[in-house]
Design a protein around this motif. Structure first.
Motif, mmCIF file in Angstrom:
data_model
loop_
_atom_site.group_PDB
_atom_site.id
_atom_site.type_symbol
_atom_site.label_atom_id
_atom_site.label_comp_id
_atom_site.label_asym_id
_atom_site.label_seq_id
_atom_site.Cartn_x
_atom_site.Cartn_y
_atom_site.Cartn_z
ATOM 1 N N PHE A 68 63.943 50.559 131.846
ATOM 2 C CA PHE A 68 62.709 51.112 131.470
ATOM 3 C C PHE A 68 62.584 50.963 129.900
ATOM 4 O O PHE A 68 61.269 50.829 129.501
ATOM 5 C CB PHE A 68 62.517 52.704 131.599
ATOM 6 C CG PHE A 68 62.072 52.827 133.138
ATOM 7 C CD1 PHE A 68 60.534 52.738 133.552
ATOM 8 C CD2 PHE A 68 62.884 53.057 134.415
ATOM 9 C CE1 PHE A 68 60.227 52.824 134.605
ATOM 10 C CE2 PHE A 68 62.265 53.268 135.587
ATOM 11 C CZ PHE A 68 60.902 52.982 135.747
ATOM 12 N N GLU A 69 63.409 51.098 129.080
ATOM 13 C CA GLU A 69 63.559 50.993 127.686
ATOM 14 C C GLU A 69 63.332 49.903 127.264
ATOM 15 O O GLU A 69 62.788 49.834 125.971
ATOM 16 C CB GLU A 69 65.202 51.552 127.111
ATOM 17 C CG GLU A 69 65.338 53.209 127.597
ATOM 18 C CD GLU A 69 64.528 54.085 126.279
ATOM 19 O OE1 GLU A 69 63.864 53.676 125.559
ATOM 20 O OE2 GLU A 69 64.321 55.197 127.037
ATOM 21 N N THR A 77 68.575 50.564 124.602
ATOM 22 C CA THR A 77 69.101 50.876 125.861
ATOM 23 C C THR A 77 70.612 50.227 125.632
ATOM 24 O O THR A 77 71.081 49.677 124.783
ATOM 25 C CB THR A 77 68.435 49.436 126.841
ATOM 26 O OG1 THR A 77 69.446 49.544 128.096
ATOM 27 C CG2 THR A 77 68.512 48.226 126.080
ATOM 28 N N GLU A 92 66.501 53.376 134.944
ATOM 29 C CA GLU A 92 66.767 54.329 133.739
ATOM 30 C C GLU A 92 68.016 54.208 133.297
ATOM 31 O O GLU A 92 69.139 53.486 134.041
ATOM 32 C CB GLU A 92 66.616 55.986 134.384
ATOM 33 C CG GLU A 92 65.371 56.217 134.741
ATOM 34 C CD GLU A 92 64.351 56.372 133.915
ATOM 35 O OE1 GLU A 92 64.660 56.182 132.695
ATOM 36 O OE2 GLU A 92 63.171 56.733 134.139
ATOM 37 N N GLU A 93 68.533 54.516 132.052
ATOM 38 C CA GLU A 93 69.988 54.482 131.557
ATOM 39 C C GLU A 93 71.030 55.080 132.340
ATOM 40 O O GLU A 93 71.958 54.425 132.273
ATOM 41 C CB GLU A 93 69.820 54.997 130.000
ATOM 42 C CG GLU A 93 68.925 54.334 129.061
ATOM 43 C CD GLU A 93 69.132 53.031 128.812
ATOM 44 O OE1 GLU A 93 70.347 52.573 128.427
ATOM 45 O OE2 GLU A 93 68.317 52.062 129.141
ATOM 46 N N GLU A 96 71.245 55.453 135.590
ATOM 47 C CA GLU A 96 71.376 54.504 136.582
ATOM 48 C C GLU A 96 72.225 53.341 136.399
ATOM 49 O O GLU A 96 72.869 52.871 137.091
ATOM 50 C CB GLU A 96 69.855 54.307 137.242
ATOM 51 C CG GLU A 96 68.963 55.481 137.733
ATOM 52 C CD GLU A 96 67.764 54.951 138.223
ATOM 53 O OE1 GLU A 96 67.322 55.575 139.420
ATOM 54 O OE2 GLU A 96 67.121 54.333 137.463
ATOM 55 N N ARG A 140 68.185 52.003 143.290
ATOM 56 C CA ARG A 140 67.011 52.925 143.234
ATOM 57 C C ARG A 140 65.926 52.716 144.282
ATOM 58 O O ARG A 140 65.291 53.560 144.383
ATOM 59 C CB ARG A 140 66.592 52.460 141.766
ATOM 60 C CG ARG A 140 65.269 53.431 141.427
ATOM 61 C CD ARG A 140 64.719 52.643 140.177
ATOM 62 N NE ARG A 140 63.538 53.433 139.776
ATOM 63 C CZ ARG A 140 63.436 54.499 138.903
ATOM 64 N NH1 ARG A 140 64.439 55.047 138.522
ATOM 65 N NH2 ARG A 140 62.050 54.932 138.910
#
Lengths: 312, 312
Positions: free
Chosen positions: B204-205, B226, B254-255, B257, B286
């Protein structure tokens, strides 16, 4: 002592229940060690260690009546998982005595593999007593992680596979803990190798096997201050005579050499190995002149490490 | 665009200079992900990452006159090592522009592989300028890590090998950084798969590729916060059209994850992988429902990590 034919037969019998693990090499590590090394990667074995071989061999050696009553062992480490998983594969019960102080992650692993845990006080007397009580109550067969012939032969099958792939090895090196792996390996090298020597590797901090070979009797460790947590145990009366007869020497290494060897293998080979497994490679780096120009096999004993507690 | 025949030919041409890396599976991870996953392990590739494939393909595409003048690239990461090593294998010069801020360990790796380093200010302008100056002075050919067709095709050969071993994959997932790996993989899946889709995975980042597919133009990241340090770059005009045409979607993770997926692979599979490589497995965990009952290939992009700076 097992014959060559029976050793081959035992290997065939356990094969459906274990992985045939890969033999890996690294050009960079060979350059660094100035020799040719073939790593037999038991970190890729089921449950992450060679112990799966010995546990399976010992259970397969039981008759139907014995199997119906299950097996029992006491262990806080890899052997508990190995017995649980191989018992499960063979459809029999596994009673595992674990010290109450054992990490939750290890208890969970045993449960995942179907082992029935009995907790006890964290000392060897309590462990042995609890296992004995279970034996008496249930009639389960006791399995020893290193000092039982079927277990020793089972551990030796990793070297059989290694020698099938690399028949012209000059030397095989294993770490030395309770003595099961090195005794089985030395027997296999004797039967299946072509003048292949077996050398043990041990931390200076727990050099009981080194001292035992010198003194001619089983020595113990007064302290066990090593990162190689699988090597803190001592030899037994079943494996010591085999080691005396077939192991040419034990090389001792320092703690920083173990950590350095472990880091090199992680970084260069991209595989996760236990500190105990790094001891053998550390021995090759420490005594380069001994291995120069030779073909060297190393048994990577396992890969079960706590990632939140690494030495680097 | 390359034809299927030329793609096969390119794969054959680079094969002597690269490792054919193994395809690994884990029963435990399959259980956890509720699907069947085949990991193509480019962490075991020469210099530890898939970039070796693209660099070799690009150098082999040069004619004798061009080869005599060497190659140049700017990179602080895996591509610098890949270009250095493949140039060395092919006996030609490699000029590597590295930011002065690059870690000493990376500079040392490039030197070990024979690359000639030019240091510059740590910004993209200075890097491009320094590379251009070297081009003009030496006549060396510039190689781009992700936005050059030969490099893209080279990266795609990992998927060709994966599909040779597992022809019935439903989906292949790769992490998305500069776009070279996923573009090459998508082309390979299209040619060599049997209705095999290609999906990208991105933090996401740094979700520039996700946004680029939505908007239809190449998007950038305003921040790059990230752990997946190989995925901070953006797509290019050569790979974006391929991605638009052949990649069905990008899944963002996400980080935490990413870190969880990385830890699972280290612990269960006993292999060392980069955070960027864990992004693809994190995407499967996910969005389980998307992959249930499917055969999923994952390209493990590399294994070059700093062991003294792990997230667990």
């Amino acid at each position: 002592m097992i014959s060559k034919e029976d050793f081959t037969k035992l290997h065939l019998e356990i094969s459906p229940y274990i992985h045939r693990t890969p033999v890996l090499s690294s050009g960079l590590l060979n350059k660094l060690a100035e020799t040719e090394i073939f790593f037999k990667c038991e970190n890729f074995q089921k449950m992450g260690a060679f112990k799966m071989r010995g546990a399976t061999a010992a259970i397969l050696a039981l008759n139907d009546k014995e199997r119906a009553k299950g097996v029992v062992t006491h262990s806080s480490g890899n052997f508990a998982q190995a017995v649980s998983l191989s018992a499960k594969s063979l459809g029999i019960l596994a009673y595992i005595v674990m010290p109450s102080s054992a990490p939750q992650v290890k208890k969970d692993a045993v449960k995942t593999y179907g082992g029935e845990i009995t907790e006890c006080e964290p000392n060897i007397k309590a462990r042995e007593k609890a296992a004995e009580e279970i034996q008496q109550e249930t009639g389960a067969s006791f399995l020893h992680p290193s000092n039982q012939l079927e277990v020793i032969y089972g551990q030796g099958t990793a070297a059989i596979e290694l020698l099938e792939e690399k028949p012209d090895l000059d030397i095989i090196i294993t770490p030395v803990g309770g003595g099961g792996l090195i005794a089985g390996t030395a027997l296999a090298a004797n039967y299946f190798g072509n003048n292949c020597k077996t050398i043990g590797a041990e931390p200076f901090e727990v050099d009981d096997a080194y001292r035992s070979l010198k003194s001619g009797k089983i020595e113990t460790n007064s302290s066990t201050n090593t990162i190689a947590d699988g090597l803190k145990t001592q030899l037994g009366d079943k494996n010591f005579p085999i080691i005396q007869k077939f192991v040419s020497e034990i090389i001792r290494v320092e703690e920083d050499e173990i950590i350095n060897a472990m880091k090199l293998i992680w970084e260069r080979m991209k595989i996760v190995i236990e500190p105990s497994s790094a001891v053998a490679f550390a021995a090759v780096l420490r005594e380069k002149e001994k291995f120069r120009g030779k073909k060297v096999g190393i048994i990577i004993s396992g890969g079960n490490v706590d990632l939140s507690n690494l030495p680097f």
